[in-house]
Design a protein around this motif. Sequence first.
Motif, PDB file in Angstrom:
ATOM      1  N   GLN A  28       0.817  -1.217   0.000  1.00 51.85           N
ATOM      2  CA  GLN A  28       0.000   0.000   0.000  1.00 51.85           C
ATOM      3  C   GLN A  28       0.854   1.272   0.000  1.00 51.85           C
ATOM      4  O   GLN A  28       0.373   2.337  -0.341  1.00 51.85           O
ATOM      5  CB  GLN A  28      -0.912   0.031   1.236  1.00 51.85           C
ATOM      6  CG  GLN A  28      -1.792  -1.194   1.392  1.00 51.85           C
ATOM      7  CD  GLN A  28      -2.813  -1.300   0.293  1.00 51.85           C
ATOM      8  OE1 GLN A  28      -3.472  -0.332  -0.069  1.00 51.85           O
ATOM      9  NE2 GLN A  28      -2.938  -2.490  -0.281  1.00 51.85           N
ATOM     10  N   TYR A  29       2.105   1.120   0.457  1.00 48.95           N
ATOM     11  CA  TYR A  29       3.048   2.237   0.561  1.00 48.95           C
ATOM     12  C   TYR A  29       4.382   1.783  -0.024  1.00 48.95           C
ATOM     13  O   TYR A  29       4.716   0.605   0.027  1.00 48.95           O
ATOM     14  CB  TYR A  29       3.227   2.685   2.020  1.00 48.95           C
ATOM     15  CG  TYR A  29       2.001   3.372   2.566  1.00 48.95           C
ATOM     16  CD1 TYR A  29       1.915   4.760   2.582  1.00 48.95           C
ATOM     17  CD2 TYR A  29       0.914   2.636   3.024  1.00 48.95           C
ATOM     18  CE1 TYR A  29       0.772   5.391   3.060  1.00 48.95           C
ATOM     19  CE2 TYR A  29      -0.228   3.260   3.502  1.00 48.95           C
ATOM     20  CZ  TYR A  29      -0.290   4.641   3.520  1.00 48.95           C
ATOM     21  OH  TYR A  29      -1.424   5.259   3.971  1.00 48.95           O
ATOM     22  N   THR A  30       5.149   2.731  -0.547  1.00 50.08           N
ATOM     23  CA  THR A  30       6.430   2.419  -1.162  1.00 50.08           C
ATOM     24  C   THR A  30       7.519   2.287  -0.100  1.00 50.08           C
ATOM     25  O   THR A  30       7.731   3.204   0.691  1.00 50.08           O
ATOM     26  CB  THR A  30       6.823   3.523  -2.171  1.00 50.08           C
ATOM     27  OG1 THR A  30       5.818   3.576  -3.197  1.00 50.08           O
ATOM     28  CG2 THR A  30       8.175   3.258  -2.798  1.00 50.08           C
ATOM     29  N   VAL A  31       8.193   1.145  -0.086  1.00 50.89           N
ATOM     30  CA  VAL A  31       9.349   0.927   0.787  1.00 50.89           C
ATOM     31  C   VAL A  31      10.568   1.516   0.092  1.00 50.89           C
ATOM     32  O   VAL A  31      10.837   1.206  -1.073  1.00 50.89           O
ATOM     33  CB  VAL A  31       9.567  -0.585   1.061  1.00 50.89           C
ATOM     34  CG1 VAL A  31      10.877  -0.817   1.804  1.00 50.89           C
ATOM     35  CG2 VAL A  31       8.396  -1.165   1.834  1.00 50.89           C
ATOM     36  N   VAL A  32      11.326   2.359   0.834  1.00 53.19           N
ATOM     37  CA  VAL A  32      12.507   2.996   0.250  1.00 53.19           C
ATOM     38  C   VAL A  32      13.812   2.610   0.926  1.00 53.19           C
ATOM     39  O   VAL A  32      14.883   2.883   0.387  1.00 53.19           O
ATOM     40  CB  VAL A  32      12.380   4.535   0.236  1.00 53.19           C
ATOM     41  CG1 VAL A  32      11.262   4.970  -0.690  1.00 53.19           C
ATOM     42  CG2 VAL A  32      12.192   5.090   1.625  1.00 53.19           C
ATOM     43  N   GLY A  33      13.739   1.980   2.104  1.00 50.94           N
ATOM     44  CA  GLY A  33      14.982   1.630   2.779  1.00 50.94           C
ATOM     45  C   GLY A  33      14.770   0.899   4.090  1.00 50.94           C
ATOM     46  O   GLY A  33      13.635   0.611   4.484  1.00 50.94           O
ATOM     47  N   HIS A  34      15.921   0.610   4.738  1.00 55.11           N
ATOM     48  CA  HIS A  34      15.944  -0.067   6.034  1.00 55.11           C
ATOM     49  C   HIS A  34      16.924   0.675   6.941  1.00 55.11           C
ATOM     50  O   HIS A  34      18.008   1.056   6.482  1.00 55.11           O
ATOM     51  CB  HIS A  34      16.491  -1.497   5.922  1.00 55.11           C
ATOM     52  CG  HIS A  34      15.792  -2.372   4.958  1.00 55.11           C
ATOM     53  ND1 HIS A  34      16.452  -3.012   3.919  1.00 55.11           N
ATOM     54  CD2 HIS A  34      14.503  -2.754   4.869  1.00 55.11           C
ATOM     55  CE1 HIS A  34      15.587  -3.747   3.243  1.00 55.11           C
ATOM     56  NE2 HIS A  34      14.396  -3.598   3.794  1.00 55.11           N
ATOM     57  N   VAL A  35      16.591   0.817   8.203  1.00 55.74           N
ATOM     58  CA  VAL A  35      17.545   1.361   9.174  1.00 55.74           C
ATOM     59  C   VAL A  35      18.602   0.291   9.437  1.00 55.74           C
ATOM     60  O   VAL A  35      18.266  -0.839   9.781  1.00 55.74           O
ATOM     61  CB  VAL A  35      16.843   1.763  10.487  1.00 55.74           C
ATOM     62  CG1 VAL A  35      17.869   2.165  11.549  1.00 55.74           C
ATOM     63  CG2 VAL A  35      15.850   2.890  10.246  1.00 55.74           C
TER      64      VAL A  35
END
Length: 190
Positions: free
Chosen positions: A149-156
């Motif tokens: 539903q939302y765009t994933v852009v990264g990981h901490v």
Amino acid sequence: MSRKLALAAALAALASPALAFEDGPGPNLVIEVDGTAKGEIVVDLLPDLAPKHVEQITALAREGAYDGVVFHRVIDGFMAQTGDVEFGKHGDDTSRAGMGGSSRPDLPAEFSQETFARGVVGMARSQNPNSANSQFFIMFAPGPFLDGQYTVVGHVIAGMDVVDAIKKGSQSQNGAVKDPDWMAKVTVAE
């Protein structure tokens, strides 16, 4: 190590589980946080998943647009949202923070199969899936209801303790934060 220290370390590990994310090819977004929470958060950005979103975030960071932007919506047990470069500057009136974006155009959704786990960074948007611009959020806990539903852009990959320390907002105000913490400086490391 004494038993008391060993027990305290074990309890701390349970309360704040380690992230399973490792540093990938990047680029990395390096966020210096100030306010109640102080420290550095490093986000491994994922251009293979969301190339247009990663390009926009890195361009805004390189321009200095994210410097001084507050964490305007922080919901305990869910996520910390920031990135409103238009209305979210620390020291300004931030009553409209969360309603703005940047001078750049909104982006088409880049949904993936990546799940919203603790430490995942996603792009905030309105009800229109193609309305992400500059705002992003960092997950405190898994949110599988956001998947697709939302765009994933990264990981901490470093500084999740700093994320956990970010000042939380009011439950009755949908996470709106009075006197919020902010991103003092945001840079890109290749």
